[in-house]
Design a protein around this motif. Structure first.
Motif, PDB file in Angstrom:
ATOM      1  N   THR A  28       0.867  -1.178   0.000  1.00 15.87           N
ATOM      2  CA  THR A  28       0.000   0.000   0.000  1.00 15.87           C
ATOM      3  C   THR A  28       0.895   1.215   0.000  1.00 15.87           C
ATOM      4  O   THR A  28       1.386   1.649   1.053  1.00 15.87           O
ATOM      5  N   PHE A  29       1.112   1.765  -1.171  1.00 17.15           N
ATOM      6  CA  PHE A  29       2.144   2.779  -1.355  1.00 17.15           C
ATOM      7  C   PHE A  29       1.952   3.985  -0.452  1.00 17.15           C
ATOM      8  O   PHE A  29       2.918   4.561   0.034  1.00 17.15           O
ATOM      9  N   SER A  30       0.714   4.371  -0.227  1.00 15.33           N
ATOM     10  CA  SER A  30       0.462   5.579   0.571  1.00 15.33           C
ATOM     11  C   SER A  30       0.832   5.402   2.035  1.00 15.33           C
ATOM     12  O   SER A  30       0.820   6.365   2.795  1.00 15.33           O
ATOM     13  N   TYR A  32       3.813   4.382   2.911  1.00 16.62           N
ATOM     14  CA  TYR A  32       5.264   4.373   2.944  1.00 16.62           C
ATOM     15  C   TYR A  32       5.856   5.777   2.947  1.00 16.62           C
ATOM     16  O   TYR A  32       5.480   6.630   2.139  1.00 16.62           O
ATOM     17  N   TRP A  53       4.507  10.253   3.530  1.00 15.28           N
ATOM     18  CA  TRP A  53       3.543   9.387   2.855  1.00 15.28           C
ATOM     19  C   TRP A  53       2.628  10.150   1.896  1.00 15.28           C
ATOM     20  O   TRP A  53       2.226   9.639   0.859  1.00 15.28           O
ATOM     21  N   SER A  54       2.326  11.396   2.231  1.00 17.37           N
ATOM     22  CA  SER A  54       1.387  12.156   1.400  1.00 17.37           C
ATOM     23  C   SER A  54       2.077  13.011   0.344  1.00 17.37           C
ATOM     24  O   SER A  54       1.421  13.489  -0.580  1.00 17.37           O
ATOM     25  N   ARG A  72       5.820  12.708  -5.248  1.00 13.75           N
ATOM     26  CA  ARG A  72       5.228  11.374  -5.390  1.00 13.75           C
ATOM     27  C   ARG A  72       3.814  11.485  -5.922  1.00 13.75           C
ATOM     28  O   ARG A  72       3.124  12.496  -5.723  1.00 13.75           O
ATOM     29  N   ASP A  73       3.400  10.417  -6.567  1.00 14.70           N
ATOM     30  CA  ASP A  73       2.030  10.281  -7.052  1.00 14.70           C
ATOM     31  C   ASP A  73       1.519   8.964  -6.498  1.00 14.70           C
ATOM     32  O   ASP A  73       1.863   7.896  -7.024  1.00 14.70           O
ATOM     33  N   ASN A  74       0.736   9.021  -5.439  1.00 10.35           N
ATOM     34  CA  ASN A  74       0.294   7.789  -4.780  1.00 10.35           C
ATOM     35  C   ASN A  74      -0.649   6.979  -5.679  1.00 10.35           C
ATOM     36  O   ASN A  74      -0.691   5.751  -5.580  1.00 10.35           O
ATOM     37  N   LYS A  77       1.629   5.082  -7.674  1.00  5.01           N
ATOM     38  CA  LYS A  77       2.587   4.337  -6.862  1.00  5.01           C
ATOM     39  C   LYS A  77       4.020   4.631  -7.291  1.00  5.01           C
ATOM     40  O   LYS A  77       4.856   3.724  -7.441  1.00  5.01           O
ATOM     41  N   VAL A  79       7.416   7.486  -6.972  1.00  8.89           N
ATOM     42  CA  VAL A  79       8.089   8.645  -6.400  1.00  8.89           C
ATOM     43  C   VAL A  79       9.127   9.118  -7.416  1.00  8.89           C
ATOM     44  O   VAL A  79       9.696   8.306  -8.155  1.00  8.89           O
ATOM     45  N   GLN A 102       3.725   6.384   8.559  1.00  8.89           N
ATOM     46  CA  GLN A 102       2.982   7.591   8.228  1.00  8.89           C
ATOM     47  C   GLN A 102       3.192   8.687   9.269  1.00  8.89           C
ATOM     48  O   GLN A 102       2.566   9.742   9.185  1.00  8.89           O
TER      49      GLN A 102
END
Length: 126
Positions: A28-30, A32, A53-54, A72-74, A77, A79, A102
């Motif tokens: 769950t990339f968001s 990390y 994370w954001s 990053r673009d969650n 996924k 960075v 987070q």
């Protein structure tokens, strides 16, 4: 555990730009916090940039402040590390790293991160 794959490295002249990407899968990339490191021949791996994370918080090594930007673009996924005004001293293998966190971010210690990509070579010619 997340898997990370860097891309975008290459050969560039001093003063030029490159954008590195780090694509994540398997997690769950968001959740990390992400970091960028680099390692030049016969040198220790050094912190370059970190992002929470954001994407709302970032930090940079003094040597790259004002020249490099991480984002990053969650949803994708991914960075990114935008590198401008490149110098021969920026020549290194660049790695992205991840840690499920987070609350904190931007650690300069490689051991803080749980997952690493395989690295991408960046060579800056003078």
């Amino acid at each position: 555990q997340v898997q990370l794959v860097e891309s975008g490295g290459g050969l560039v002249q001093a003063g030029g730009s490159l954008r590195l990407s780090c694509a994540a899968s398997g997690g769950t990339f968001s959740m990390y916090a992400m970091g960028w490191f680099r390692q030049a021949p016969e040198k220790d791996r050094e912190f370059v940039a970190g992002i929470n994370w954001s994407g709302g918080r970032t930090s940079y090594a003094d040597s790259v402040k004002g020249r490099f930007t991480t984002s990053r673009d969650n949803a994708k996924k991914t960075v990114y590390l935008q590198k401008n005004s490149l110098e021969p001293e920026d020549t290194a293998v660049y790695y992205c790293a991840a840690r499920v966190d987070q609350r904190t971010w931007g650690s300069e210690a490689p051991d803080w991160y749980d997952s690493w990509g395989q690295g991408t070579q960046v060579t800056v010619s003078s």
